[in-house]
Design an enzyme around this catalytic site. Structure first.
Site, PDB file in Angstrom:
ATOM      1  N   HIS A   1      41.312  28.430  29.663  1.00 24.30           N
ATOM      2  CA  HIS A   1      42.747  28.306  29.949  1.00 24.30           C
ATOM      3  C   HIS A   1      43.071  26.817  29.802  1.00 24.30           C
ATOM      4  O   HIS A   1      42.956  26.048  30.759  1.00 24.30           O
ATOM      5  CB  HIS A   1      43.069  28.770  31.374  1.00 24.30           C
ATOM      6  CG  HIS A   1      42.858  30.235  31.595  1.00 24.30           C
ATOM      7  ND1 HIS A   1      43.616  31.201  30.965  1.00 24.30           N
ATOM      8  CD2 HIS A   1      41.999  30.906  32.395  1.00 24.30           C
ATOM      9  CE1 HIS A   1      43.217  32.403  31.370  1.00 24.30           C
ATOM     10  NE2 HIS A   1      42.233  32.256  32.223  1.00 24.30           N
TER      11      HIS A   1
ATOM     12  N   ASP B   1      44.008  30.798  26.478  1.00 23.24           N
ATOM     13  CA  ASP B   1      45.424  30.519  26.240  1.00 23.24           C
ATOM     14  C   ASP B   1      45.571  29.002  26.227  1.00 23.24           C
ATOM     15  O   ASP B   1      44.768  28.288  26.809  1.00 23.24           O
ATOM     16  CB  ASP B   1      46.373  31.201  27.242  1.00 23.24           C
ATOM     17  CG  ASP B   1      46.000  31.044  28.709  1.00 23.24           C
ATOM     18  OD1 ASP B   1      45.422  30.006  29.089  1.00 23.24           O
ATOM     19  OD2 ASP B   1      46.293  31.971  29.493  1.00 23.24           O
TER      20      ASP B   1
ATOM     21  N   ASN C   1      31.068  33.675  34.361  1.00 20.91           N
ATOM     22  CA  ASN C   1      32.344  33.275  33.762  1.00 20.91           C
ATOM     23  C   ASN C   1      33.018  32.232  34.646  1.00 20.91           C
ATOM     24  O   ASN C   1      32.982  32.334  35.873  1.00 20.91           O
ATOM     25  CB  ASN C   1      33.213  34.551  33.694  1.00 20.91           C
ATOM     26  CG  ASN C   1      34.427  34.454  32.808  1.00 20.91           C
ATOM     27  OD1 ASN C   1      34.321  34.040  31.665  1.00 20.91           O
ATOM     28  ND2 ASN C   1      35.589  34.839  33.327  1.00 20.91           N
TER      29      ASN C   1
ATOM     30  N   GLU D   1      39.104  33.897  28.097  1.00 23.34           N
ATOM     31  CA  GLU D   1      40.471  34.091  28.587  1.00 23.34           C
ATOM     32  C   GLU D   1      41.398  33.088  27.922  1.00 23.34           C
ATOM     33  O   GLU D   1      42.257  32.477  28.564  1.00 23.34           O
ATOM     34  CB  GLU D   1      40.506  33.934  30.121  1.00 23.34           C
ATOM     35  CG  GLU D   1      39.542  34.860  30.830  1.00 23.34           C
ATOM     36  CD  GLU D   1      39.628  34.821  32.346  1.00 23.34           C
ATOM     37  OE1 GLU D   1      40.582  34.228  32.892  1.00 23.34           O
ATOM     38  OE2 GLU D   1      38.732  35.388  32.997  1.00 23.34           O
TER      39      GLU D   1
ATOM     40  N   GLU E   1      33.987  32.595  38.525  1.00 22.67           N
ATOM     41  CA  GLU E   1      34.559  31.440  39.222  1.00 22.67           C
ATOM     42  C   GLU E   1      33.785  31.056  40.479  1.00 22.67           C
ATOM     43  O   GLU E   1      34.352  30.899  41.557  1.00 22.67           O
ATOM     44  CB  GLU E   1      36.034  31.704  39.547  1.00 22.67           C
ATOM     45  CG  GLU E   1      36.844  31.966  38.291  1.00 22.67           C
ATOM     46  CD  GLU E   1      38.341  32.132  38.550  1.00 22.67           C
ATOM     47  OE1 GLU E   1      38.741  32.250  39.727  1.00 22.67           O
ATOM     48  OE2 GLU E   1      39.090  32.152  37.563  1.00 22.67           O
TER      49      GLU E   1
HETATM   50  C1  XIL Z   1      44.876  36.930  36.327  1.00 24.00           C
HETATM   51  C2  XIL Z   1      45.747  38.002  35.710  1.00 24.00           C
HETATM   52  O1  XIL Z   1      46.067  37.613  34.390  1.00 24.00           O
HETATM   53  C3  XIL Z   1      47.025  38.166  36.520  1.00 24.00           C
HETATM   54  O2  XIL Z   1      47.770  39.276  36.043  1.00 24.00           O
HETATM   55  C4  XIL Z   1      46.692  38.380  37.992  1.00 24.00           C
HETATM   56  O3  XIL Z   1      47.905  38.386  38.734  1.00 24.00           O
HETATM   57  C5  XIL Z   1      45.790  37.265  38.494  1.00 24.00           C
HETATM   58  O4  XIL Z   1      44.629  37.207  37.690  1.00 24.00           O
HETATM   59  N1  XIL Z   1      40.817  33.863  35.830  1.00 24.00           N
HETATM   60  C6  XIL Z   1      40.380  35.159  35.775  1.00 24.00           C
HETATM   61  C7  XIL Z   1      41.346  36.255  35.568  1.00 24.00           C
HETATM   62  O5  XIL Z   1      39.151  35.386  35.774  1.00 24.00           O
HETATM   63  O6  XIL Z   1      40.937  37.441  36.197  1.00 24.00           O
HETATM   64  C8  XIL Z   1      42.740  35.882  36.020  1.00 24.00           C
HETATM   65  O7  XIL Z   1      43.618  36.925  35.653  1.00 24.00           O
HETATM   66  C9  XIL Z   1      43.140  34.566  35.419  1.00 24.00           C
HETATM   67  C10 XIL Z   1      42.202  33.466  35.818  1.00 24.00           C
END
Ligand code: XIL
Length: 499
Positions: A258, A291, A218, A289, A158
């Site tokens: 996401h 969803d 990422n 990641e 990020e």
């Molecule tokens: C999130 C986790 O899912 C949560 O449990 C935690 O509270 C916060 O982080 N981007 C990322 C992940 O790279 O590490 C994050 O994970 C979600 C967004």
């Protein structure tokens, strides 16, 4: 204990699946489709392995019910490898117990691990505010702590700002950046760039320790070429520039994926094209990641979400170098964004029920890849662009006077039923104008695609020769090509012939 009744009942449905074969016609690789009858797989990991990619999940030790090993062949610690858990203020490691539990679980269940994550503005814990030197210490410690037990590491997470500006973030660790000549980027030799410096350190550690671990960058909202309304996705373009410029240190790019109703986070029709352009740089692409908000684009809760999952999985399958998909949790109720009900299962606490989205993903994976014949894998649109910064002298040490000719070494990332091989070709004491690498695959292993090379043969004795842009290699220097296969490639020994 997980309760997944249909898991025990093996489906007997026979599907007509497209299969691909590589043919060599006039020097060009042609992908041919055939349609043998193949029994549909009943788990995500088996279906994915057949298609030559991994299908993974994010988890913590409390979520390691049997469904994890049954359905998934890749594991990302959701929180247990973040600096807030494992880093001290000096970059030493602490509290690695949960991370170890996850790595051990993955190993005993034949899953590959993605380390997540090292350099990140969030969940930095005691590392918050650290110097580059301290970040480098942490990078070295994290990489060597698990070595090859971690196949992929998110070195930088990020780095780019929100709201489709295409700019870097401004908070730490990006406060370490300096745009020395004021030209608006951090790519120049006189600039300081936390991304470049972290990757240089990571690559150095990988090389010094002879690791096969792949180094990834990422981010989110970089999935499409455009965002809502057809506006260019400047954040994706900025990521593309970073990966192209630092290609020699970066092996893989993660699209967090996401997907939700935010105008910059929707699923656009050009997702596949964006995956393809990164793949054409020679990096592996992963959806790291995944969803999908269940009411994204006002779709109905069941089938609409399933259709969206289908689209996203298809976009990855259609790009040969999209080598993995990871969902960010097992069940909706256990998701970081539970209100979006964005995952593949309902239920919780080890007792899970499949959603329509699960069935859609499994079905799409079972259809396999459909790589366009006009876009064979491994044909980058342009040769990798050299970064404007000189490579760190410690990253590419000059070997002591090797013999003339060339040598080849291979590093493997394997999962149950498939692998990606990266082959490094190194010229001897004289420059070479072309190379050819031969190796013999173990029985049952086949090459399904390749990049930065022209491949001949798909099983048994196979051969890989240079393409136009990577045949010339200076004395003592190296170039890389890769191929992906099904089956197991453990023990393969490449032999290099120079021309
Ligand atoms: C999130 C986790 O899912 C949560 O449990 C935690 O509270 C916060 O982080 N981007 C990322 C992940 O790279 O590490 C994050 O994970 C979600 C967004």
């Amino acid at each position: 204990m997980s309760s997944i009744p249909s898991q025990r009942k093996r489906r007997t449905r026979i599907a007509l699946l497209p299969a691909t074969a590589l043919l060599l016609v006039g020097g060009a690789v042609i992908v041919q489709s055939t349609t043998p009858a193949v029994a549909a797989e009943t788990t995500l990991r088996a279906a994915a392995a057949n298609a030559g990619l991994f299908f993974g999940v994010a988890a913590s030790p409390g979520r390691l019910s049997s469904i994890v090993g049954q359905e998934f062949n890749q594991l990302t610690p959701e929180n247990d490898m973040k600096p807030s858990t494992i880093a001290t203020s000096t970059g030493a490691l602490q509290n690695t117990g949960n991370a170890d539990t996850l790595v051990n679980y993955a190993q005993s269940n034949n899953m590959v691990v993605r380390g997540h994550t090292m350099v990140w503005h969030s969940q930095a814990g005691s590392l918050q505010g650290a110097s580059q030197a301290t970040l480098n210490t942490f990078i070295g410690n994290a990489l060597t702590r698990w070595g090859n037990r971690i196949a992929y590491w998110d070195v930088v997470n990020e780095a780019l700002a929100d709201n489709n500006t295409g700019a870097r973030r401004t908070q730490w660790p990006h406060t370490l950046n300096r745009d020395a000549n004021g030209d608006g980027d951090f790519f120049d030799a006189t600039d300081t760039d936390v991304i470049r410096d972290s990757f240089i350190r990571a690559k150095q550690v990988v090389q010094q320790n002879n690791l096969s671990t792949k180094l990834c960058i990422n981010d989110y909202d970089i999935e499409g070429l455009t965002v809502q309304g057809g506006t260019a996705n400047r954040k994706a373009n900025a990521m593309y520039d970073i990966v192209r410029t630092y290609r020699q240190y970066i092996d893989c790019v993660g699209f967090q994926a996401h997907f939700n109703d935010n105008p910059n986070s929707i699923i656009t029709g050009d997702l596949q094209a964006n995956i393809q352009r990164f793949a054409d740089l020679g990096v592996e692409v992963h959806l790291t990641e995944l969803d999908i908000d269940d009411d994204l684009s006002n779709n109905d809760i069941g089938q609409g979400q399933a259709d969206n999952y289908r689209k996203v999985v298809r976009a990855c399958l259609n790009v040969a170098r999209c080598t993995g998909i990871t969902v960010w949790g097992i069940a909706d109720s256990e998701s970081w964004r539970s209100s979006e009900r964005g995952l593949l299962f309902t239920g919780g606490n080890g007792s899970y029920q499949r959603k329509a989205a699960y069935t859609a993903v499994l079905d799409e994976l079972n259809k396999g890849r459909n790589v366009s014949p006009t876009s064979p894998p491994g044909s980058p649109t342009s040769p990798p662009v050299s970064p404007s910064v000189p490579p760190s002298p410690t990253v590419s040490p000059t070997p002591p006077q090797p013999p003339a000719g060339c040598s080849a070494s291979v590093s493997l990332n394997s999962w149950n039923g498939g692998f990606v091989a990266t082959v490094r070709v190194t010229a001897g004491s004289a420059p070479i104008n072309g190379w050819s690498v031969g190796l013999t695959l173990p029985s049952g292993a086949t090459v399904s695609n390749s990049w930065n090379t022209t491949a001949s043969g798909t099983s048994g004795a196979v051969r890989f020769t240079n393409v136009s842009h990577n045949g010339r290699v200076a004395a003592g220097q190296s170039t890389e090509f890769g191929f992906q296969g099904t089956g197991t490639a453990t023990g393969i020994t490449p032999t290099c012939t120079a021309s």
